[in-house]
Design an enzyme around this catalytic site. Sequence first.
Site, PDB file in Angstrom:
ATOM      1  N   LYS A  24      10.264  14.672  14.122  1.00  8.47           N
ATOM      2  CA  LYS A  24       9.562  15.005  12.881  1.00  8.47           C
ATOM      3  C   LYS A  24       9.711  16.498  12.651  1.00  8.47           C
ATOM      4  O   LYS A  24       9.775  17.284  13.609  1.00  8.47           O
ATOM      5  CB  LYS A  24       8.076  14.648  13.028  1.00  8.47           C
ATOM      6  N   GLY A  49      -0.788   2.861  -4.726  1.00 17.27           N
ATOM      7  CA  GLY A  49       0.355   3.727  -4.985  1.00 17.27           C
ATOM      8  C   GLY A  49       1.646   2.946  -4.877  1.00 17.27           C
ATOM      9  O   GLY A  49       1.699   1.738  -5.110  1.00 17.27           O
ATOM     10  N   TYR A  71       0.500  -0.928  -4.669  1.00 19.71           N
ATOM     11  CA  TYR A  71       0.615  -1.777  -5.867  1.00 19.71           C
ATOM     12  C   TYR A  71       1.632  -2.902  -5.646  1.00 19.71           C
ATOM     13  O   TYR A  71       1.384  -4.060  -5.998  1.00 19.71           O
ATOM     14  CB  TYR A  71       0.990  -0.965  -7.117  1.00 19.71           C
ATOM     15  N   VAL A  82       3.336   1.859  -2.390  1.00 20.70           N
ATOM     16  CA  VAL A  82       3.294   0.690  -1.501  1.00 20.70           C
ATOM     17  C   VAL A  82       2.164  -0.259  -1.918  1.00 20.70           C
ATOM     18  O   VAL A  82       2.370  -1.473  -2.043  1.00 20.70           O
ATOM     19  CB  VAL A  82       3.086   1.102  -0.021  1.00 20.70           C
ATOM     20  N   GLY A 133      -6.127   1.908  -2.378  1.00 23.98           N
ATOM     21  CA  GLY A 133      -4.946   2.707  -2.728  1.00 23.98           C
ATOM     22  C   GLY A 133      -3.843   1.861  -3.327  1.00 23.98           C
ATOM     23  O   GLY A 133      -3.271   1.009  -2.646  1.00 23.98           O
TER      24      GLY A 133
HETATM   25  P1  NAD Z   1       1.273   7.023  -2.848  1.00 24.66           P
HETATM   26  O1  NAD Z   1       0.978   8.470  -2.925  1.00 24.66           O
HETATM   27  O2  NAD Z   1       2.300   6.446  -3.774  1.00 24.66           O
HETATM   28  O3  NAD Z   1      -0.074   6.185  -3.072  1.00 24.66           O
HETATM   29  C1  NAD Z   1      -1.326   6.537  -2.564  1.00 24.66           C
HETATM   30  C2  NAD Z   1      -2.359   5.963  -3.505  1.00 24.66           C
HETATM   31  O4  NAD Z   1      -3.638   6.181  -2.944  1.00 24.66           O
HETATM   32  C3  NAD Z   1      -2.352   6.618  -4.885  1.00 24.66           C
HETATM   33  O5  NAD Z   1      -2.409   5.634  -5.894  1.00 24.66           O
HETATM   34  C4  NAD Z   1      -3.632   7.480  -4.871  1.00 24.66           C
HETATM   35  O6  NAD Z   1      -4.185   7.641  -6.164  1.00 24.66           O
HETATM   36  C5  NAD Z   1      -4.509   6.654  -3.967  1.00 24.66           C
HETATM   37  N1  NAD Z   1      -5.619   7.393  -3.346  1.00 24.66           N
HETATM   38  C6  NAD Z   1      -5.674   8.694  -2.972  1.00 24.66           C
HETATM   39  N2  NAD Z   1      -6.860   8.974  -2.449  1.00 24.66           N
HETATM   40  C7  NAD Z   1      -7.584   7.833  -2.474  1.00 24.66           C
HETATM   41  C8  NAD Z   1      -8.893   7.472  -2.050  1.00 24.66           C
HETATM   42  N3  NAD Z   1      -9.724   8.368  -1.503  1.00 24.66           N
HETATM   43  N4  NAD Z   1      -9.303   6.189  -2.199  1.00 24.66           N
HETATM   44  C9  NAD Z   1      -8.480   5.284  -2.760  1.00 24.66           C
HETATM   45  N5  NAD Z   1      -7.234   5.563  -3.190  1.00 24.66           N
HETATM   46  C10 NAD Z   1      -6.788   6.820  -3.051  1.00 24.66           C
HETATM   47  O7  NAD Z   1       1.635   6.735  -1.326  1.00 24.66           O
HETATM   48  P2  NAD Z   1       2.432   5.505  -0.712  1.00 24.66           P
HETATM   49  O8  NAD Z   1       3.858   5.861  -0.565  1.00 24.66           O
HETATM   50  O9  NAD Z   1       2.046   4.246  -1.423  1.00 24.66           O
HETATM   51  O10 NAD Z   1       1.823   5.488   0.767  1.00 24.66           O
HETATM   52  C11 NAD Z   1       0.519   5.025   1.022  1.00 24.66           C
HETATM   53  C12 NAD Z   1       0.186   5.184   2.500  1.00 24.66           C
HETATM   54  O11 NAD Z   1       1.146   4.484   3.283  1.00 24.66           O
HETATM   55  C13 NAD Z   1       0.215   6.631   3.013  1.00 24.66           C
HETATM   56  O12 NAD Z   1      -0.736   6.751   4.045  1.00 24.66           O
HETATM   57  C14 NAD Z   1       1.610   6.749   3.614  1.00 24.66           C
HETATM   58  O13 NAD Z   1       1.653   7.754   4.609  1.00 24.66           O
HETATM   59  C15 NAD Z   1       1.778   5.367   4.193  1.00 24.66           C
HETATM   60  N6  NAD Z   1       3.178   4.952   4.353  1.00 24.66           N
HETATM   61  C16 NAD Z   1       3.985   4.894   3.274  1.00 24.66           C
HETATM   62  C17 NAD Z   1       5.312   4.472   3.444  1.00 24.66           C
HETATM   63  C18 NAD Z   1       6.249   4.360   2.261  1.00 24.66           C
HETATM   64  O14 NAD Z   1       7.278   3.701   2.405  1.00 24.66           O
HETATM   65  N7  NAD Z   1       5.929   4.938   1.119  1.00 24.66           N
HETATM   66  C19 NAD Z   1       5.789   4.131   4.718  1.00 24.66           C
HETATM   67  C20 NAD Z   1       4.914   4.193   5.812  1.00 24.66           C
HETATM   68  C21 NAD Z   1       3.600   4.606   5.614  1.00 24.66           C
END
Ligand code: NAD
Length: 346
Positions: A80, A179, A183, A181, A177
């Site tokens: 990392k 986002g 949705y 992932v 959440g």
């Molecule tokens: P993203 O930023 O697209 O979505 C996060 C969502 O959470 C957003 O809609 C945001 O408005 C919402 N949010 C923020 N604070 C909040 C709260 N207090 N309560 C409720 N909702 C809240 O991120 P993502 O890519 O969808 O990732 C989501 C999680 O999964 C993160 O922890 C990320 O580290 C983890 N993750 C993502 C991936 C990936 O492929 N994107 C892979 C492994 C882990």
Amino acid sequence: MSVFNLVDFDDHEQVVFCSDEESGLKAIIAIHNTNLGPSAGGCRFWDYSNEEDAITDALRLSKGMTYKNAMAGLKLGGGKAVIIGNPKNLKSDALFKAFGKAVNNLGGRYYTAEDVNITTADMAVVNQVTDFVSGLEGKSGNPGPFTALGTFLGIKAAVKHRLNLDSLEGISVAVQGLGSVGYSLCEKLHKAGAKLIVTDINQDILNKAKSELGAKVVSLDDIYKQDVDVFSPCALGASINDSTINQLKAVVVAGCANNQLAANRHGKLLHEKGILYAPDYVINAGGIINVALEIYPEAYDPAQAMILVHNIYQTLMSVFENSAKENRPTGEIADEMARQIIGKAT
Ligand code: NAD
């Protein structure tokens, strides 16, 4: 400060401090373990309050990547990078090129990718000076849909194990959440017949979930206490903590967020309460599985990545079964399984 004596130092193979005065780059690249293959893990841009926090983050996150890659069956080790500073003021092509040079100097022992505050456009600049980059636009691209599929399969595995049900029809899931992932996960759950209760800080996405997926919307604080089968953290880390754990009525915790447990003891508490926890780094490995195919020399094929993501179901089943057999928390079992895989490759 001694790096070797830090609590999070875990015999990391290499920790590199990189700096470039002209661009203002200050970065740390931590390579935890390369027994299984070159280390891979994203680069985070964060305004740490002190350097020790940055080192701790790099040490902890790189170790997490070793375990995640091992449990995903990938021929990759864990690494990392963290870039220190405020991305709003510091981001520049010169800085990302200086970072790319540092990655390149490691000769392929570390592959970087996007993480918090780093975009695919930033990585494209890094890629101008090094080939040791993954997750690029036009190649494996956005990992979200792959992570969502893995998380969906993980929820299926947990429901099968905990409730002995093969289908998610009628299962209620509280998703925190919506986002990239979250949705996409909700769309899959809706299609499978699950009932959705959701929360987010973004009202537009909540309206969308309500109209498109028939989701019930609740406040940020109320999401924990919903009378549901599954609680799915898909926003921030540490959502399972001292104040939330006693509110949970769900019998399964399974979501995509990284570092869901505020501390290891919360995994033990979930286990004692009879709540089945799908270890975060196992259930959310869909994205890295997709990225790994870009690192391997064969041409990237998203269809192949989707097939490999399906292995998450069986991996989690093994974790759940061993946890039940030994009456120990799932997180402990997953860590142990990961260490065995890494050890065998020595
Ligand atoms: P993203 O930023 O697209 O979505 C996060 C969502 O959470 C957003 O809609 C945001 O408005 C919402 N949010 C923020 N604070 C909040 C709260 N207090 N309560 C409720 N909702 C809240 O991120 P993502 O890519 O969808 O990732 C989501 C999680 O999964 C993160 O922890 C990320 O580290 C983890 N993750 C993502 C991936 C990936 O492929 N994107 C892979 C492994 C882990």
